[in-house]
Design an enzyme around this catalytic site. Sequence first.
Site, mmCIF file in Angstrom:
data_model
loop_
_atom_site.group_PDB
_atom_site.id
_atom_site.type_symbol
_atom_site.label_atom_id
_atom_site.label_comp_id
_atom_site.label_asym_id
_atom_site.label_seq_id
_atom_site.Cartn_x
_atom_site.Cartn_y
_atom_site.Cartn_z
ATOM 1 N N THR A 170 -5.382 20.301 -15.878
ATOM 2 C CA THR A 170 -4.148 19.905 -15.201
ATOM 3 C C THR A 170 -2.945 19.938 -16.133
ATOM 4 O OG1 THR A 170 -5.353 18.535 -13.659
ATOM 5 C CG2 THR A 170 -3.063 17.981 -13.952
ATOM 6 N N SER A 177 -11.781 22.288 -15.683
ATOM 7 C CA SER A 177 -12.856 21.821 -16.573
ATOM 8 C C SER A 177 -14.203 21.696 -15.876
ATOM 9 C CB SER A 177 -12.470 20.524 -17.275
ATOM 10 O OG SER A 177 -12.482 19.431 -16.401
ATOM 11 N N THR A 197 -9.233 16.914 -17.039
ATOM 12 C CA THR A 197 -9.721 15.540 -17.179
ATOM 13 C C THR A 197 -11.119 15.329 -16.604
ATOM 14 O OG1 THR A 197 -8.589 14.904 -15.146
ATOM 15 C CG2 THR A 197 -7.414 14.536 -17.231
ATOM 16 N N ASP A 198 -11.553 16.224 -15.694
ATOM 17 C CA ASP A 198 -12.830 15.975 -15.004
ATOM 18 C C ASP A 198 -14.029 15.912 -15.946
ATOM 19 O OD1 ASP A 198 -11.455 15.841 -12.654
ATOM 20 O OD2 ASP A 198 -12.121 17.780 -11.875
HETATM 21 N N1 GLU Z 1 -10.104 19.564 -11.910
HETATM 22 C C1 GLU Z 1 -9.267 20.010 -12.969
HETATM 23 C C2 GLU Z 1 -9.966 20.094 -14.311
HETATM 24 O O1 GLU Z 1 -10.799 19.294 -14.636
HETATM 25 C C3 GLU Z 1 -8.063 19.185 -13.145
HETATM 26 C C4 GLU Z 1 -8.377 17.808 -13.599
HETATM 27 C C5 GLU Z 1 -7.377 17.346 -14.585
HETATM 28 O O2 GLU Z 1 -7.098 18.024 -15.580
HETATM 29 O O3 GLU Z 1 -6.814 16.260 -14.341
HETATM 30 O O4 GLU Z 1 -9.632 20.951 -15.075
#
Ligand code: GLU
Length: 330
Positions: A12, A60, A93-94
């Site tokens: 993100t 991610s 973040t995932d």
């Molecule tokens: N689902 C995405 C990932 O993990 C975005 C999650 C994020 O970075 O907040 O890359």
Amino acid sequence: MKNIVILATGGTIAGVSSSITDTANYQPAILPIEAITKDLTEPLRNIAHISSEQIAQIDSAEMTHEIWFTLAGRINALLSSPQIDGVVVTHGTDTLEETAYFLNLVVRSNKPVVVVGAMRPASALSSDGPMNLYNAIILAASREASGKGVLVTLNNSINSSREVTKTNTSLQDSFKAPELGYLGYLIEGEPHFYREPTRKHTYRSEFILDGLSGLPPVEIIYGHVGNLSNLAQAAVDSGVKGLVYAGLGNGNMSKMMKETFMGIQAQGVVVVRSTRVSSGIVTCNGAVNDDLSNFIVSDTLNPQKSSILLALALSKTTDIPTIQRMFWEY
Ligand code: GLU
């Protein structure tokens, strides 16, 4: 001036939405790292010289062991140079907590390594990405961060990679170490530490990737009312070498699941009892007698981090007491 290298993997923090008010429907992993760092050169001019490399450009959810090996190899090579003072990894973040904990076990340096992400895409109103990245670079350039293992920062907090987890799907205040707490804060460009990790990590770790071509496959079985034993057996039939059970309470299980797991152990597969509960120790020899039934307990590691330590452990040994010792030490 410190020399900090940013290794970018997407997420993100590199995400873009079609509207500035959109913080849930957007595309992660769009912007190249140079586009994210361009506004940071000036505020960092007296602190750090930054350079960057795009290691991956992924959501991610697409993180793999192959990318982990590339990332760890690059970090180890960079930090072995006296010219490099610290590394920052940008990440979705995932699965951020998993990459951070993996690196915590396989980076062989006491120089700072900081993993950072953002909950709002770069294009959003009040995006948290630029400030999170600025703080991550400050942390990686700080004397205080060395020797503390791989750290995670978002939302002005400093967390240990061993303990941090994503606690909220959407809020900026998502990354926490439930009950154990932050290591510190990053305020006005200054890290403030109040605690430090007590477990082995990085330069004191026994896990080495050199000579390994990959990690043994490990799966996680989630405990709930109505568990079907055939799912665990199907994982074994597919070739996994280890299972982590995200157990009930203190890693507890029904008699039927216990029989299933013991049958699986007899096939040479190592089983770790972790928990679906967000805090607390999974203790040895509670309702389940681990000495008799050969389970390993996860201590306070959550199931996803248990799977990483188990895979690294299995790359060295299948000896149950040795693997249990690793779960107490890391
Ligand atoms: N689902 C995405 C990932 O993990 C975005 C999650 C994020 O970075 O907040 O890359």
